[in-house]
Design an enzyme around this catalytic site. Structure first.
Site, mmCIF file in Angstrom:
data_model
loop_
_atom_site.group_PDB
_atom_site.id
_atom_site.type_symbol
_atom_site.label_atom_id
_atom_site.label_comp_id
_atom_site.label_asym_id
_atom_site.label_seq_id
_atom_site.Cartn_x
_atom_site.Cartn_y
_atom_site.Cartn_z
ATOM 1 N N GLN A 1 -35.833 -40.232 -31.245
ATOM 2 C CA GLN A 1 -34.936 -39.080 -31.400
ATOM 3 C C GLN A 1 -35.538 -37.850 -30.713
ATOM 4 O O GLN A 1 -36.695 -37.504 -30.931
ATOM 5 C CB GLN A 1 -34.694 -38.808 -32.901
ATOM 6 C CG GLN A 1 -33.688 -37.715 -33.194
ATOM 7 C CD GLN A 1 -32.264 -38.041 -32.728
ATOM 8 O OE1 GLN A 1 -31.871 -39.203 -32.654
ATOM 9 N NE2 GLN A 1 -31.506 -37.018 -32.400
ATOM 10 N N LYS B 1 -26.937 -42.607 -37.691
ATOM 11 C CA LYS B 1 -27.101 -43.788 -36.835
ATOM 12 C C LYS B 1 -27.475 -45.006 -37.684
ATOM 13 O O LYS B 1 -26.947 -46.102 -37.497
ATOM 14 C CB LYS B 1 -28.173 -43.529 -35.774
ATOM 15 C CG LYS B 1 -27.721 -42.548 -34.685
ATOM 16 C CD LYS B 1 -28.869 -42.065 -33.819
ATOM 17 C CE LYS B 1 -28.394 -40.979 -32.850
ATOM 18 N NZ LYS B 1 -29.470 -40.405 -32.033
ATOM 19 N N ASP C 1 -30.560 -45.964 -25.413
ATOM 20 C CA ASP C 1 -30.132 -44.588 -25.123
ATOM 21 C C ASP C 1 -29.861 -44.402 -23.626
ATOM 22 O O ASP C 1 -29.249 -43.404 -23.222
ATOM 23 C CB ASP C 1 -31.246 -43.604 -25.519
ATOM 24 C CG ASP C 1 -30.977 -42.888 -26.831
ATOM 25 O OD1 ASP C 1 -29.792 -42.642 -27.131
ATOM 26 O OD2 ASP C 1 -31.946 -42.557 -27.531
HETATM 27 N N1 GUN Z 1 -31.011 -35.928 -29.377
HETATM 28 C C1 GUN Z 1 -29.764 -35.453 -29.187
HETATM 29 N N2 GUN Z 1 -28.939 -36.429 -28.731
HETATM 30 C C2 GUN Z 1 -29.683 -37.546 -28.639
HETATM 31 C C3 GUN Z 1 -29.395 -38.880 -28.245
HETATM 32 O O1 GUN Z 1 -28.272 -39.243 -27.857
HETATM 33 N N3 GUN Z 1 -30.442 -39.746 -28.298
HETATM 34 C C4 GUN Z 1 -31.692 -39.368 -28.714
HETATM 35 N N4 GUN Z 1 -32.652 -40.297 -28.705
HETATM 36 N N5 GUN Z 1 -31.991 -38.132 -29.074
HETATM 37 C C5 GUN Z 1 -30.989 -37.231 -29.049
#
Ligand code: GUN
Length: 293
Positions: A97, A53, A120
Site C-alpha cells: 500500500q 480490499k 497493482d
Molecule cells: N495507494 C493509493 N492507491 C493505491 C493503489 O491502487 N495501490 C496501492 N498499492 N497503493 C495505493
C-alpha cells in the site's frame, strides 16, 4: 441535475459476480486466489483502503493475508516482507500500500515485487508491457475508469480526453491507455505546470480529474455534455459530521453535475471499481500460476 450518474458500485458488483465462477473453478482444482498486503504505518486512508480490499477478497471466497509494519520500519525490513510474499506459492497477488513513509524508496520497494504477482501493475516490467501493448496486469484505477467509460456507452474514438494529474498510479497510465488504438482518444495531460487549466478542461469530451486536490474542477471548467470522471478521494474537515470530516472528490460535484452529460459520484464511482480490478487481477494471476504448474 442534468448529468447521468455513472454508477461504479453497480458495475463493480457485476464484475465481481462474473469473477465468482472463476474463483469456484479454481477452488475445484484446490487453488484459492490469495492476495498478500503490506501496510507500513497507520495513515488512516491507507488503513481504510486496505481493510476494504481485504473484505472484498473474503466476500469473493479469496484469501488475503496482511503484514503491518510500524512507520519506523526500514527499507530492508520492507523488502524482506516483499521477498517472503514473492516466494510463497499461496500468494498470487502482492500489494504494497502506497504511500510508504518518508525516507523509504517506493521505487526500490516496487521493483522488488515479482512482476508475475504485481496485481497493482506498478512494477517497471508491467508498466513497460502496458506502454508497448503486451499482456500485463493493468493498474487497477485506470483499468476501472476505462471499464466504467466503456460500459456507459461513452464514445472514446476520436474524443478529446483531458487527464488532470500525472501520478504514476493514475494519471500517467490512464493517459497511455486512453491513447491505445482500441480506445483511440486524443489525450491531453494537465499538471501543476499547466498554465491555464480551464482552457484545456473546457475542451474535454472526457475529463478525468486525478490531481488529489479537493473540488479543483468547477462548473465553468467543463464543456456542456462532457463525461466527467472523478478519481479524487479527499478528506476535508466538516465539523457538522460526527467524524469531523467528509469525503470529496477532485470535482465540485453539485455544480458540475448541472453541466456535464455524465459524472461519477464520490464515493460510489471510481473507488469500488479500483478494488474490483484488484480482485480481477488476483484471480487472473492465480489462473496463470495454475496454468504454469
Ligand atoms: N495507494 C493509493 N492507491 C493505491 C493503489 O491502487 N495501490 C496501492 N498499492 N497503493 C495505493
Amino acid at each position: 441535475m442534468s448529468a447521468k450518474l455513472l454508477d461504479g458500485k453497480k458495475l463493480a458488483e457485476e464484475v465481481r459476480v462474473g469473477l465468482g465462477p472463476r474463483v469456484r473453478a479454481l477452488a475445484e482444482l484446490g487453488v484459492v486466489p490469495g492476495l498478500a498486503v503490506l501496510l507500513v504505518g497507520e495513515d488512516p486512508a491507507s488503513v481504510s483502503y486496505v481493510t476494504a480490499k481485504e473484505k472484498a477478497c473474503a466476500d469473493l471466497g479469496m484469501r488475503s493475508t496482511e503484514v503491518r509494519l510500524p512507520a519506523t520500519a526500514g527499507e530492508d525490513e520492507i523488502l524482506a516482507v516483499v521477498r517472503r510474499f514473492n516466494a510463497d506459492p499461496s500468494v498470487h497477488g502482492v500489494l504494497v500500500q502506497l504511500p510508504l513513509p518518508e525516507g523509504v524508496s517506493e521505487a526500490r520497494v516496487i521493483e522488488e515485487i515479482s512482476p508475475e504477482k504485481d496485481v497493482d501493475g506498478f512494477t517497471p516490467v508491467n508498466v513497460g508491457r502496458m506502454v508497448i501493448g503486451e499482456p500485463c496486469f493493468l493498474p487497477c484505477t485506470p483499468h476501472g475508469v476505462l471499464k466504467l467509460i466503456e460500459v456507459s456507452g461513452i464514445r472514446t474514438a476520436g474524443a478529446h480526453a483531458v487527464v488532470v494529474g500525472r501520478s504514476n498510479i493514475v494519471g500517467k497510465p490512464l493517459a497511455t491507455l486512453l491513447a491505445r488504438k482500441s480506445v483511440n482518444a486524443t489525450v491531453t495531460v494537465c499538471h501543476t505546470g499547466t498554465r491555464d487549466l480551464a482552457e484545456h478542461t473546457r475542451r474535454a469530451d472526457i475529463l478525468i480529474a486525478c490531481a488529489g486536490t479537493p473540488e479543483l474542477i468547477k462548473a465553468d471548467m467543463v464543456k456542456p455534455g462532457a463525461c466527467v470522471i472523478d478519481v479524487g478521494v479527499n478528506r476535508v474537515d466538516d465539523p457538522s459530521r460526527a467524524k469531523g470530516w467528509r469525503l470529496v472528490g477532485d470535482v465540485d460535484f453539485d455544480a458540475v453535475k448541472e453541466v456535464a452529460g455524465s459524472i461519477t459520484p464520490v464515493p460510489g464511482g471510481v473507488g469500488p471499481m479500483t478494488i474490483t480490478m484488484l480482485l480481477y487481477n488476483t484471480v487472473e494471476s492465480a489462473e496463470r500460476a495454475r496454468a504454469r504448474a
